[in-house]
Design an enzyme around this catalytic site. Structure first.
Site, PDB file in Angstrom:
ATOM      1  N   ASN A 188     -62.315  -0.237  17.209  1.00  0.00           N
ATOM      2  CA  ASN A 188     -63.514  -0.127  16.386  1.00  0.00           C
ATOM      3  C   ASN A 188     -64.401   0.946  16.994  1.00  0.00           C
ATOM      4  O   ASN A 188     -65.190   0.678  17.895  1.00  0.00           O
ATOM      5  CB  ASN A 188     -64.244  -1.478  16.330  1.00  0.00           C
ATOM      6  CG  ASN A 188     -65.498  -1.405  15.468  1.00  0.00           C
ATOM      7  OD1 ASN A 188     -65.807  -0.369  14.876  1.00  0.00           O
ATOM      8  ND2 ASN A 188     -66.230  -2.495  15.398  1.00  0.00           N
ATOM      9  N   CYS A 219     -68.640   1.299  14.322  1.00  0.00           N
ATOM     10  CA  CYS A 219     -69.661   0.349  13.872  1.00  0.00           C
ATOM     11  C   CYS A 219     -70.965   1.116  13.670  1.00  0.00           C
ATOM     12  O   CYS A 219     -71.433   1.790  14.584  1.00  0.00           O
ATOM     13  CB  CYS A 219     -69.866  -0.753  14.913  1.00  0.00           C
ATOM     14  SG  CYS A 219     -71.196  -1.870  14.441  1.00  0.00           S
ATOM     15  N   ILE A 232     -62.030   2.563   5.341  1.00  0.00           N
ATOM     16  CA  ILE A 232     -63.121   3.049   6.158  1.00  0.00           C
ATOM     17  C   ILE A 232     -63.938   1.894   6.744  1.00  0.00           C
ATOM     18  O   ILE A 232     -63.823   0.759   6.263  1.00  0.00           O
ATOM     19  CB  ILE A 232     -64.100   3.925   5.301  1.00  0.00           C
ATOM     20  CG1 ILE A 232     -64.605   3.122   4.105  1.00  0.00           C
ATOM     21  CG2 ILE A 232     -63.462   5.218   4.888  1.00  0.00           C
ATOM     22  CD1 ILE A 232     -65.650   3.798   3.255  1.00  0.00           C
ATOM     23  N   ASN A 233     -64.738   2.186   7.740  1.00  0.00           N
ATOM     24  CA  ASN A 233     -65.734   1.230   8.196  1.00  0.00           C
ATOM     25  C   ASN A 233     -66.906   1.250   7.206  1.00  0.00           C
ATOM     26  O   ASN A 233     -66.905   2.021   6.248  1.00  0.00           O
ATOM     27  CB  ASN A 233     -66.211   1.597   9.613  1.00  0.00           C
ATOM     28  CG  ASN A 233     -66.637   0.350  10.398  1.00  0.00           C
ATOM     29  OD1 ASN A 233     -67.273  -0.551   9.839  1.00  0.00           O
ATOM     30  ND2 ASN A 233     -66.291   0.299  11.666  1.00  0.00           N
ATOM     31  N   GLY A 292     -68.406  -3.495   0.308  1.00  0.00           N
ATOM     32  CA  GLY A 292     -68.307  -3.977  -1.063  1.00  0.00           C
ATOM     33  C   GLY A 292     -68.098  -2.854  -2.065  1.00  0.00           C
ATOM     34  O   GLY A 292     -67.900  -1.684  -1.693  1.00  0.00           O
ATOM     35  N   MET A 318     -74.695  -7.681  11.865  1.00  0.00           N
ATOM     36  CA  MET A 318     -74.480  -8.852  12.717  1.00  0.00           C
ATOM     37  C   MET A 318     -74.748  -8.483  14.180  1.00  0.00           C
ATOM     38  O   MET A 318     -75.196  -9.314  14.959  1.00  0.00           O
ATOM     39  CB  MET A 318     -73.039  -9.345  12.595  1.00  0.00           C
ATOM     40  CG  MET A 318     -72.609  -9.843  11.213  1.00  0.00           C
ATOM     41  SD  MET A 318     -73.502 -11.321  10.664  1.00  0.00           S
ATOM     42  CE  MET A 318     -73.198 -12.463  12.007  1.00  0.00           C
ATOM     43  N   LYS A 371     -62.291 -10.387  14.676  1.00  0.00           N
ATOM     44  CA  LYS A 371     -63.593  -9.801  14.879  1.00  0.00           C
ATOM     45  C   LYS A 371     -63.484  -8.838  16.070  1.00  0.00           C
ATOM     46  O   LYS A 371     -62.602  -8.999  16.915  1.00  0.00           O
ATOM     47  CB  LYS A 371     -64.569 -10.934  15.224  1.00  0.00           C
ATOM     48  CG  LYS A 371     -65.939 -10.752  14.628  1.00  0.00           C
ATOM     49  CD  LYS A 371     -66.743 -12.037  14.789  1.00  0.00           C
ATOM     50  CE  LYS A 371     -68.143 -11.852  14.244  1.00  0.00           C
ATOM     51  NZ  LYS A 371     -68.183 -11.639  12.803  1.00  0.00           N
TER      52      LYS A 371
END
Lengths: 307, 270
Positions: free
Chosen positions: A131, A134, A195-196, A221, A76, A50
């Site tokens: 990251n 986000c 990709i993010n 997804g 999240m 994470k």
């Protein structure tokens, strides 16, 4: 000579040698050593933690996910125990696992990300993934991640504090993702994760309100797979790529590899298919390669026009 | 495994106070939950919490909702005719017995999933199952559903910590294990630790329903992890068997807080 089953899927990406190309994507079950162990046991070729920030972060209130027929929107809010606590977890994971551990580093400034990245390396990370994309937390992504100049500055800073392979996770929400990839590699990145998630929203028409407490989240997804395939196709000429986005079956994985990815991220499919998705995709891809008479490296990029 | 996609608004057809802290909320429609499964209940613009299904009967789904935080308080203040948005049911429930002698040991509103289990045993024509139901509460004003629990069991034992109703003391002091084929428990974790370790010591099969922070409910975020196995309460549970729990270093000891840090059971922020 016939290759051993176990060798057929081996791959190398950004200097990491993987027993198979399937990488547990960041944000999925990557918060404890116990979960990383479980992903390895399920057959992952590498795991990504994470995203870890300098300080403990609680993230957003529920609801934090919306399940859709074609994917998932999550917000999240980067919950994580902070680098002090996660170092302990990462040390435990590194001593228990045999596959590479990619640690995802975040922060509100290049200096913060570099600090976290350096400590992740010291705690045993085999690679660091920045990251910088986000889509739903301010100061932790898109503002930096969508500008080649800022990406370059960020990667240069982090490069200065880590010796292990450095990956940069890219957002697809830019007109020219190739320029981001070029900037990242120029600044010293060894690879790209593309990709993010894609910034998205779901409004419940009965409640007449967004479902996510943060309203906006990141879509993952099957819905984003074609976007991911295109992005991988566009960035794989600049460096090694972990192709991530909506992969659920061996066909999806093969498509990513054909587009130029040397490894394939698995995220949301862990929800829809369970952890057995790793072994299932592995079996399917193995028989595909056998049928085609190709090794995995021979498949990489084969779907590109310029190959 | 997922059995539904997204939230469905269901109409509240009853909201009845059972104790000063707990209300029984009945929604229109059945969800097809197995005993021990839970749903995520969303109050728009307020928040979303996990709730065990307490019963599905005559086209209604029951929840026992304790007022503990912002979202449960909001659910308490909803009126009949208002709607609650539900996703699920989720998780792995109890193994429903088809014969033998079983004890169901519940504490407080932890009695909810056990009510569903007892009801399911009854409806499956549980003539071959003898059900001993043990229900512990803090005091008389927290005792709930006594008549129903008596109806759904062959023997009901109620206790209160202060002896103001039923037997005096913790319910775990009153459980008779001799002759039992299986034990089921749900409620405060300290109580479940006693029940599970006693049953395991005696070689009796046991299942317990765990409570942890549930965020995504679909096995992605890892907020509800149990070590060292890396089990997810949201998806691999909330019901686990005795050996699994005895092997966990978190059972009876630790939760994960919202930021993922380990904190002692019961010492949760927010």
């Amino acid at each position: 000579m016939e290759l051993e089953e176990s060798d057929l899927l081996t791959t190398e990406v950004a200097g990491l040698r993987l027993r198979n190309p399937f990488v547990l994507a960041s944000g999925i079950l990557g918060n404890t050593a116990s979960l990383l162990r479980r992903a390895e046991a399920a057959g992952a070729g590498a795991v990504t933690t994470k995203t870890i920030l300098p300080e403990p972060t609680k993230g957003y209130e529920n609801p934090v996910v919306v399940e859709l027929p074609f994917g998932l929107i999550n917000a999240m809010g980067l919950p994580n125990p902070g680098i002090d606590e996660f170092e302990i977890e990462l040390r435990e994971a590194r001593s228990d696992l045999t596959i590479p551990i990619i640690a995802s580093a975040g922060g509100g400034s290049p200096e913060e990300v570099a600090h976290v990245a350096g400590r992740l390396e010291d705690a045993g990370a085999d690679a660091v993934e920045i990251n910088a994309s986000c889509p739903h937390v301010r100061r932790h992504g898109l503002e930096i991640g969508s500008s080649p100049e800022l990406i370059e500055e960020l990667v240069r800073e982090v490069r200065g504090s880590v010796r292990v392979p450095l990956l940069v996770k890219l957002t697809p929400m830019v007109p020219d993702i190739a320029s981001l990839a070029r900037a990242a590699v120029r600044a010293g990145a060894d690879g790209l994760t593309a990709i993010n998630t894609v910034k998205a929203m779901y409004i419940d028409v009965e409640a007449m309100a967004p479902v996510l407490s943060n309203a906006v989240g990141g879509l993952s997804g099957p819905a984003i797979r074609p976007i991911a395939v295109r992005a991988v196709y566009e960035v794989s000429r600049f460096g090694d790529v972990i192709g991530t986005g909506g992969v659920e079956t061996w066909r999806d994985a093969a498509e990513m590899l054909l587009a130029g990815a040397r490894a394939v991220g698995i995220g949301t499919a862990v929800m829809t298919r369970g952890l057995r998705v790793f072994s299932e995709i592995g079996e399917g891809l193995t028989s595909y390669l056998r049928k085609k008479g190709l090794t995995l490296p021979e498949l990489v990029g084969r779907g590109r026009r310029d190959c | 495994m997922r059995s539904s996609l997204g939230h469905r608004p269901l109409t509240i057809i009853e909201s009845e106070p059972l104790t000063p802290r707990v209300r029984r909320i009945s929604l229109e429609g059945e969800l097809g939950a197995r005993p021990g499964q839970y749903v995520m209940a969303w109050v728009p613009k307020v928040g979303e919490i996990p709730i065990s299904v307490a019963r599905e009967v005559e086209g209604r789904t029951w929840f026992l909702v304790a007022r503990v935080g912002r979202v449960s308080s909001a659910i308490h203040s909803l009126d009949v005719g208002d709607r609650l948005w539900i996703r699920g049911p989720y998780g792995r429930g109890f193994t429903v017995p088809s014969r033998g002698e079983v004890a169901l040991v519940g504490g407080g509103y932890g009695i909810a999933p056990l009510t569903h289990l007892a009801d399911t045993i009854r409806r499956r024509g549980g003539g071959d199952v003898v059900v001993h139901l043990y229900a512990g509460f803090r005091s008389a004003d927290e005792v709930m559903l006594e008549d129903l629990l008596a109806d759904l069991s062959d023997e009901l034992v109620v206790s209160t910590d202060d002896g103001s109703r039923g037997l005096r003391g913790f319910i775990t002091e009153h459980v008779r294990y001799d002759g039992l084929d299986r034990v089921y428990t749900a409620g405060p974790e300290a109580m479940m630790v006693r029940v599970v370790s006693e049953a395991v010591r005696r070689g009796i099969e046991v299942e317990a329903s765990l409570e942890r922070l549930i965020r995504c409910a679909v096995g992605l975020c890892g907020a509800c992890v149990l070590g060292p196995q890396g089990l997810l309460v949201c998806r691999d549970g909330p019901v686990f068997d005795g050996p699994t729990l005895m092997a966990s270093d978190d059972f009876g000891r630790y939760w994960r807080d919202f930021d993922g840090r380990r904190v002692p059971v019961g010492a949760l922020s927010r």
